[in-house]
Write an enzyme that holds these catalytic residues in place. Sequence first.
Site, PDB file in Angstrom:
ATOM      1  N   ASN A   1      27.370  29.186 -31.656  1.00  0.00           N
ATOM      2  CA  ASN A   1      28.198  29.804 -30.621  1.00  0.00           C
ATOM      3  C   ASN A   1      29.318  30.684 -31.170  1.00  0.00           C
ATOM      4  O   ASN A   1      29.855  31.516 -30.455  1.00  0.00           O
ATOM      5  CB  ASN A   1      28.801  28.720 -29.715  1.00  0.00           C
ATOM      6  CG  ASN A   1      29.412  27.582 -30.486  1.00  0.00           C
ATOM      7  OD1 ASN A   1      28.748  26.959 -31.316  1.00  0.00           O
ATOM      8  ND2 ASN A   1      30.668  27.300 -30.238  1.00  0.00           N
TER       9      ASN A   1
ATOM     10  N   SER B   1      23.143  24.680 -20.803  1.00  0.00           N
ATOM     11  CA  SER B   1      24.172  24.777 -19.752  1.00  0.00           C
ATOM     12  C   SER B   1      23.981  26.085 -18.994  1.00  0.00           C
ATOM     13  O   SER B   1      23.893  27.155 -19.611  1.00  0.00           O
ATOM     14  CB  SER B   1      25.573  24.853 -20.396  1.00  0.00           C
ATOM     15  OG  SER B   1      26.158  23.597 -20.491  1.00  0.00           O
TER      16      SER B   1
ATOM     17  N   THR C   1      23.551  11.887  -6.081  1.00  0.00           N
ATOM     18  CA  THR C   1      22.933  12.978  -5.327  1.00  0.00           C
ATOM     19  C   THR C   1      23.005  14.281  -6.110  1.00  0.00           C
ATOM     20  O   THR C   1      24.070  14.654  -6.602  1.00  0.00           O
ATOM     21  CB  THR C   1      23.650  13.149  -3.968  1.00  0.00           C
ATOM     22  OG1 THR C   1      23.663  11.871  -3.315  1.00  0.00           O
ATOM     23  CG2 THR C   1      22.960  14.175  -3.093  1.00  0.00           C
TER      24      THR C   1
ATOM     25  N   CYS D   1      40.354  25.033 -28.631  1.00  0.00           N
ATOM     26  CA  CYS D   1      40.307  23.648 -28.166  1.00  0.00           C
ATOM     27  C   CYS D   1      40.725  23.628 -26.700  1.00  0.00           C
ATOM     28  O   CYS D   1      41.123  24.656 -26.141  1.00  0.00           O
ATOM     29  CB  CYS D   1      41.179  22.755 -29.025  1.00  0.00           C
ATOM     30  SG  CYS D   1      42.909  23.131 -28.936  1.00  0.00           S
TER      31      CYS D   1
HETATM   32  N1  PLP Z   1      26.775  23.540 -27.325  1.00  0.00           N
HETATM   33  C1  PLP Z   1      27.132  24.813 -27.598  1.00  0.00           C
HETATM   34  C2  PLP Z   1      26.472  25.519 -28.734  1.00  0.00           C
HETATM   35  C3  PLP Z   1      28.103  25.463 -26.835  1.00  0.00           C
HETATM   36  O1  PLP Z   1      28.444  26.724 -27.117  1.00  0.00           O
HETATM   37  C4  PLP Z   1      28.696  24.751 -25.763  1.00  0.00           C
HETATM   38  C5  PLP Z   1      29.763  25.386 -24.971  1.00  0.00           C
HETATM   39  O2  PLP Z   1      30.430  26.293 -25.415  1.00  0.00           O
HETATM   40  C6  PLP Z   1      28.273  23.434 -25.499  1.00  0.00           C
HETATM   41  C7  PLP Z   1      27.317  22.871 -26.307  1.00  0.00           C
HETATM   42  C8  PLP Z   1      28.849  22.639 -24.372  1.00  0.00           C
HETATM   43  O3  PLP Z   1      28.510  23.187 -23.127  1.00  0.00           O
HETATM   44  P1  PLP Z   1      29.253  22.704 -21.806  1.00  0.00           P
HETATM   45  O4  PLP Z   1      30.723  22.898 -22.054  1.00  0.00           O
HETATM   46  O5  PLP Z   1      28.721  23.564 -20.735  1.00  0.00           O
HETATM   47  O6  PLP Z   1      28.924  21.266 -21.636  1.00  0.00           O
END
Ligand code: PLP
Length: 389
Positions: free
Chosen positions: A155, A204, A242, A330
């Site tokens: 990310n 997500s 639900t 953070c």
């Molecule tokens: N994993 C990765 C690589 C992410 O970039 C993120 C969110 O930035 C997540 C997991 C967590 O996603 P969420 O905050 O939608 O649960």
Amino acid sequence: MDISEKLIYLDNAATSQIPDEVLRDILSQLQYNFGNPNAKYKVGSFANDFLETSRHVVASRIGALSNEIYFTSGATESNNWAFYSVLNQQENVPSVITSAIEHESVLEPLKHLEREGKIKLKIIDVDGKGRLLVHDYLKAFDSSTVLVSIMYANNEIGTIQDIELLSQIAHSHGALFHCDAVQAVGHEYFDLHILNNIDYLSASAHKFHGPKGIGFLYVKEGCPLNPLLYGGGQEMKMRSGTQNVPYIVAMAEALEWSLYKKEHYEELFEAWQNYLIDTLCSEISGCMLTGSSSHRLNHLCSFVIDGVDTETLLMLLDQDGICVSAGSACSSGSLEISHVLKAIGLDDSVSRGALRISYSYLNTFEEIKYAAQKIIDAVKRCRSFTGDF
Ligand code: PLP
């Protein structure tokens, strides 16, 4: 409208905007399809039809079966759920392998289990481009290894791992393989028939133009899964409560929308990425691309800029209506030195100048060019404050 008056949103790896097509779906679901999908009268079965159609759409778009898709509140939940399902069942202390550049929603639950003495955790390093060191990975397996968790794409720096190879190695050692595919679902074509050594996959919706607070966990048929929540027995008795049908329908629509757009934007995204890399690295002294140049997401580029403090840079750009990020923040919103940049070997002093630009199908090249110029100007202003350059 003049471009200088527009908000230019270039932080799609953090979250993405909901397009009109998806928004219309959410509104019409909220307005007309309010039935409880578990109710037995027509309004309920109508909602249930939408729920199951959405499950089918999500499944078919990643090469899975409908009964392998469990709707969750997002990837943090999906990641945690997969780990607890595999690791709570073990009699002896099992070992788990992961990488040094995983998202906190992978690293934190695993470190927590390690602190509790429930697992031995092996964290594998990456090279300077963010690719997993396969030699170290191979050496980490032993007879106690039950689970591996490696992300599809990072990310912060956008580096893509060789998931096909890594999952195949995990299986050849008898371990289950989990993949955090948050940054790749809706952006890369997935076919779990081909990536058939993936046992669990998390996603997500808000990373691919769906709403926040909704996601899914793919669990390959036959792999261990423990109920997460007990109650009314929804989600195949595994996650009671639900279901949020409007958001689930929107997630399926957002996935279709993103994959449809991807077909048309492939070349454009590459051109935008090349433009940003060429322009910023040539116009800003001490600007360096982070991550792999060949194995990377095409909608994200990340840099470190010498002698620049990211917080100041982001603030100046925000004043210009441009949303970009450092790559990680953070929950308090303040920037920490990134564990990902540390893992690829960058000093803290260099990492303080991190910049991530992630665009979407809702951006234009005009915006990219405008933002690049504003970034160049803002870097000059940052440096004039410190007099370093
Ligand atoms: N994993 C990765 C690589 C992410 O970039 C993120 C969110 O930035 C997540 C997991 C967590 O996603 P969420 O905050 O939608 O649960």
